[in-house]
Design a protein around this motif. Structure first.
Motif, mmCIF file in Angstrom:
data_model
loop_
_atom_site.group_PDB
_atom_site.id
_atom_site.type_symbol
_atom_site.label_atom_id
_atom_site.label_comp_id
_atom_site.label_asym_id
_atom_site.label_seq_id
_atom_site.Cartn_x
_atom_site.Cartn_y
_atom_site.Cartn_z
ATOM 1 N N SER A 1 3.538 1.651 -1.976
ATOM 2 C CA SER A 1 4.334 1.648 -3.209
ATOM 3 C C SER A 1 4.371 3.014 -3.871
ATOM 4 N N THR A 2 3.329 3.787 -3.698
ATOM 5 C CA THR A 2 3.282 5.120 -4.319
ATOM 6 C C THR A 2 3.929 6.185 -3.432
ATOM 7 N N HIS A 3 4.477 5.771 -2.298
ATOM 8 C CA HIS A 3 5.173 6.687 -1.388
ATOM 9 C C HIS A 3 6.564 6.111 -1.101
ATOM 10 N N THR B 1 0.803 -1.219 0.000
ATOM 11 C CA THR B 1 0.000 0.000 0.000
ATOM 12 C C THR B 1 0.838 1.273 0.000
#
Length: 178
Positions: free
Chosen positions: A35-37, A33
């Motif tokens: 991965s975009t940070h 969850t």
């Protein structure tokens, strides 16, 4: 003046430990969850294990100190906080904390699991805390502690959320002397 560590601080550190472990092992590792940070994810992966172990040690030391000073665990400790596998003995919180404090190594790892709740563990004297019987999907985070006592090696194993639940259960019953 007699100093006793605050139960509020122990509860806070326990929540921080559980939250960080859940973020590291469930949110980051299995569900991806973050991965975009990427910077947050990188920091958690680089520092998460160390921070969880530091919280675990801090909690163990404070709880043992409280137990020594005011018998915090006398009435509420149960022999279900983990297992010394080399002796095949289930232990309560006091012995779990002893093993954590006197360890030579602490490892933390996780795996998807299923938890079966039976009437034995699902009943609670407090309204709203009864867990309905059944099988639940879970993601267990395990703690493996190793050490040596008197030349004999030992290994202590527990599940982080279960250990934390036992800590919260005990401190919810404790009423320090005024």
């Amino acid at each position: 003046m007699k100093y006793l560590p605050g139960l509020g601080k122990i509860a806070e550190e326990s929540l921080e430990m559980v939250s960080l472990a859940n973020t590291l092992f469930v949110s980051c590792d299995s569900q991806k969850t973050l991965s975009t940070h990427p910077y947050t994810e990188k920091f958690i992966f680089q520092n998460g294990h160390k921070l969880i172990i530091e919280k675990l040690l801090s909690i163990a030391i404070k709880m043992r100190f409280l137990d020594d000073q005011c018998q915090l665990l006398n009435e509420y400790d149960r022999k279900n906080s983990g297992r010394v596998s080399t002796q095949k003995v289930d232990v309560g919180l006091r012995e779990a904390f002893n093993k954590i404090i006197h360890s030579g190594s602490i490892e933390i790892f996780s795996r998807p699991t299923k938890v079966t709740v039976s009437r034995e563990y699902g009943d609670s004297s407090e309204p709203g805390l009864r867990i309905p019987e059944g099988v639940y999907k879970s993601h267990s985070i395990f703690i493996e502690v190793k050490g040596v006592k008197g030349g004999a090696e030992w290994t202590f194993n527990t599940e982080l959320f279960h250990l934390s639940n036992e800590i919260f259960r005990v401190i919810s019953h404790f009423k320090p002397d005024a």
